[in-house]
Design an enzyme around this catalytic site. Sequence first.
Site, short mmCIF file in Angstrom:
data_model
loop_
_atom_site.label_atom_id
_atom_site.label_comp_id
_atom_site.label_asym_id
_atom_site.label_seq_id
_atom_site.Cartn_x
_atom_site.Cartn_y
_atom_site.Cartn_z
N GLU A 230 -92.84 45.35 -45.77
CA GLU A 230 -93.84 45.99 -46.70
C GLU A 230 -94.59 46.91 -46.16
O GLU A 230 -95.37 46.84 -45.21
CB GLU A 230 -94.77 44.96 -47.20
CG GLU A 230 -95.32 45.14 -48.59
CD GLU A 230 -96.67 45.61 -48.49
OE1 GLU A 230 -96.96 47.01 -48.33
OE2 GLU A 230 -97.85 45.02 -48.46
N CYS A 264 -102.99 48.21 -49.10
CA CYS A 264 -101.34 48.44 -49.52
C CYS A 264 -101.25 49.08 -50.82
O CYS A 264 -100.57 49.86 -51.31
CB CYS A 264 -100.64 47.56 -49.03
SG CYS A 264 -100.49 47.05 -47.35
#
Length: 462
Positions: A230, A264
């Site tokens: 990720e 994120c």
Amino acid sequence: MTDMIQCISPVDGRVYAERPAMPLDEARAAVARAATAQAEWAEKPLAERIAIVEAGLAALNEESAEAVEELAWQMGRPVRYGGEFGGMNERAGYMASVAEEALAPLVVESSDKFERRIERAPHGVILVIAPWNYPYMTAINAVAPALIAGNAVILKHSAQTLLVGERMAKAFARGGVPAELFQNLFLTHDVTEALIGERAFGFINFTGSVGGGKAIERAAAGTFTGVGLELGGKDPGYVMEDADLDWAVDTLLDGAMFNAGQCCCGIERIYVHESLYDAFVEKAVAFVNALTLGNPLEQATTLGPMANARFAKVVREQVAEAVAQGAKPLIDPANFPADDGGAYLMPQILVDVTHDMRVMKEESFGPVVGIMPVKDDAEALALMNDCDYGLTASLWTQDVDRAMALGRRIETGTVFLNRADYLDPAMCWTGCKDTGRGASLSVLGFHALTRPRSYHFRKVKA
């Protein structure tokens, strides 16, 4: 001479904590001990593993008050927001609640002639490399379900949040998780890459930069070790003409500025239907001007420093380039005197931006957002997809069918409607393009942390 891994506090620039890096031979031995512990752990009934992991989590929660101030010193999040323990508990609790379902065997046939089934087997030792921006929540995404599924875990945490992994491992041990099963190791990049290259791990879960993800893939090349990556995002919001304007402004700007923009799935670019554009921008400026940049240890502070001065430098460079190319900054520096040119960075809203500017295409990971007007869904879709990242996208409209049709055409891992910047543990957390690959949380998160093993038994009668 032993390498030292240091956390430089963004609060005052001093060395807040340091630990000696573990040499390669010692790291190999630690992983070997984890593998030995894993074999016994995997034999325990699932319910027992869940109970022990929950006890470890409870022990960690006993330290939440102490951890809040420690986090402020390590990565700059204001203490007024507390720690991450609410989100951490939500995620770990959900994964525990669906473990039986997620790990249940798929029985194809169970008859007097055949037993045919697919079971989920643990990978063995899982390496979790966790980031500093949400150091407890991102780590728990993999640590809790990996242990529940019968794996051992080696946690390598970011140097910026050096004390988090140490605190987690010690607390879980107090709760009953075998100390050799869940270990926090202080490793250099070289030692980490060497272990990966030696196929020391059955699976690697990494959250971090694109560059870091590429390094993990290079280290794992030829080992056939599974990786979950990720790697961040450049997440867009699209406000349609029928959106609830006030709710959209508050949620999107909070998603852009909370945690100094170091999320994120934070909002980094906003596209607004031309009919609402002027009103949206006006309200967005008011929202940002109401923030207070300052020392994160003070209750009045709503925007702390970025975690490191070098991260703030990247954002300043992007903003300066955009302004030089014609973008207009709307936030007056006079409103944020605490900006020191280092880690303390004032927030910024940019208009008159284009996709020729880095600030609209490359990850900023800081308190800046560009806002553009669009005439329709087609233009918004083209702009949202004009990016190398694909983590989340946020749509704002009262028309659910319109949002669903548009969402299916966005190159992203998650589509939000009338909300943003939230990780639902029941939903698979995933992405595409430079955001990486893999799946965490949800039932599919357990599937990533295990492997399928098939049984085809022909029953022979005497």
